[in-house]
Design an enzyme around this catalytic site. Structure first.
Site, PDB file in Angstrom:
ATOM      1  N   TYR A 119      -0.133   7.489  11.755  1.00 57.74           N
ATOM      2  CA  TYR A 119      -0.730   6.268  11.192  1.00 57.74           C
ATOM      3  C   TYR A 119       0.073   5.785   9.988  1.00 57.74           C
ATOM      4  CZ  TYR A 119      -4.032   3.331   8.646  1.00 57.74           C
ATOM      5  OH  TYR A 119      -4.615   2.298   7.964  1.00 57.74           O
ATOM      6  N   ASN A 142       4.413   1.522  10.488  1.00 57.60           N
ATOM      7  CA  ASN A 142       5.208   0.348  10.108  1.00 57.60           C
ATOM      8  C   ASN A 142       5.665   0.504   8.654  1.00 57.60           C
ATOM      9  OD1 ASN A 142       6.457  -2.160  10.284  1.00 57.60           O
ATOM     10  ND2 ASN A 142       4.582  -3.293   9.800  1.00 57.60           N
ATOM     11  N   HIS A 183       0.670   5.160   1.315  1.00 65.07           N
ATOM     12  CA  HIS A 183      -0.021   6.237   2.022  1.00 65.07           C
ATOM     13  C   HIS A 183       0.672   7.557   1.693  1.00 65.07           C
ATOM     14  CE1 HIS A 183      -2.454   3.476   4.307  1.00 65.07           C
ATOM     15  NE2 HIS A 183      -1.390   2.875   4.821  1.00 65.07           N
ATOM     16  N   HIS A 197       0.854  -1.178   0.000  1.00 65.22           N
ATOM     17  CA  HIS A 197       0.000   0.000   0.000  1.00 65.22           C
ATOM     18  C   HIS A 197       0.894   1.233   0.000  1.00 65.22           C
ATOM     19  CE1 HIS A 197      -3.354  -2.484   0.382  1.00 65.22           C
ATOM     20  NE2 HIS A 197      -3.774  -2.207   1.625  1.00 65.22           N
TER      21      HIS A 197
END
Length: 314
Positions: A106, A110, A68, A66
């Site tokens: 957020y 990680n 972000h 993903h």
């Protein structure tokens, strides 16, 4: 890197609207490099004077990646095109990051790798109302749902955002949210396209129609023919008869006599009436056609002269 906005999910919607100085983007299952994505977003919002962009790669549970992105600008980024932030066919989830601190934390929880440019500007106003921050004001449910409606671009994204922002309402009133999702994002009906080319006149593949007629209306099996004709005793005979009928029915057979072209009119027969009834009683025959010669068979008979017979003896 080009912006693609022609996919179904990125079709501009009149309901979509984004206006904020903090933009939070999530590209699901996106293998692009964070630096390439960050540079593209930086140039994309250049009109609104970007001040900070963070692009983070995160590993998903299924092993995919993903991306972000947190983008901050001096002036609010405004767009009504849901495909504005699309990159090479990848469409992001678009949200207003009203709490930049929480969004950045957020995204960086990680990271596999990340890229950033500019100076991060902290924001203390929480999207959902964080009571731990001073002078925070809890946002009403109406404002939350309004923001979700403005930023969601499809039905699945709308329900997912409702589930995250209002979990209790989502669990107890899911049927109402599904109804509103169907109204906000109705299914697009596919336009029917005929598999047959246009003809002149506009008929639909007469060859296929003729084949269907041959196989369904004009075809009789030898077995069915034998049932309808008990005199036919063998399949060979039935097949021969059917072949003959097939060839004969498609051949023009002359009638043997031409049509009459005479303009002469026949005399009109006298309608039955008292005169005809009298003829029947007396035995007379009235001719209604052209005169004909009639031959009457006569038989010889012995005639006696007319005389007076006196009875008695001399």
């Amino acid at each position: 890197m080009s912006t693609v906005g022609s996919t179904v999910s990125s079709t501009p919607s009149r309901r979509f609207k984004h206006r904020n100085v903090n933009t939070f983007l999530t590209y699901s299952r996106c293998p692009l490099e964070p630096e390439a994505v960050g540079l593209h977003i930086w140039s994309l919002i250049a009109h609104w004077t970007p001040v900070y962009v963070l692009s983070v790669r995160e590993t998903h549970e299924d092993g995919g990646y993903h991306i972000h992105v947190l983008a901050q600008s001096a002036k609010p980024v405004y767009t009504t095109d849901s495909g504005f932030f699309d990159i090479d066919g990848f469409h992001p989830n678009i949200q207003s990051a009203k709490s930049a601190n929480k969004v950045r934390a957020y995204a960086m929880k990680n990271p596999v790798t990340y890229w950033e440019r500019g100076t991060f500007i902290p924001r203390k106003t929480s999207f959902l109302g964080d009571s731990t921050e001073p002078n925070s004001k809890k946002q009403s449910k109406d404002d939350i749902v309004r923001d979700i409606i403005e930023h969601s671009t499809n039905k699945q994204e709308y329900l997912s955002m409702i589930q995250k922002a209002l979990p209790y309402e989502w669990a107890t009133k899911l049927q109402y949210f599904e109804y509103s999702a169907n109204k906000l994002f109705p299914d697009i009906q596919e336009i029917y396209t005929s598999p047959f080319p246009q003809s002149t006149p506009a008929l639909l593949d007469p060859t296929a129609i003729n084949t269907w007629l041959e196989n369904n209306l004009y075809q009789v099996s030898p077995s069915a023919y034998m049932l309808a004709n008990p005199s036919c005793l063998t399949l060979e005979e039935a097949t021969s008869d059917l072949i003959w009928m097939h060839e004969t029915s498609r051949t023009l057979i002359p009638t043997g006599s031409s049509a009459c072209t005479s303009s002469g009119q026949q005399e009109q027969a006298s309608p039955p009436g008292p005169g005809a009834w009298e003829d029947i009683i007396t035995g007379r025959t009235t001719s209604t056609g052209p005169p004909t010669t009639r031959t009457q068979n006569t038989t010889s008979s012995t005639t006696y002269p007319s005389s007076t017979v006196h009875a008695g003896s001399n």
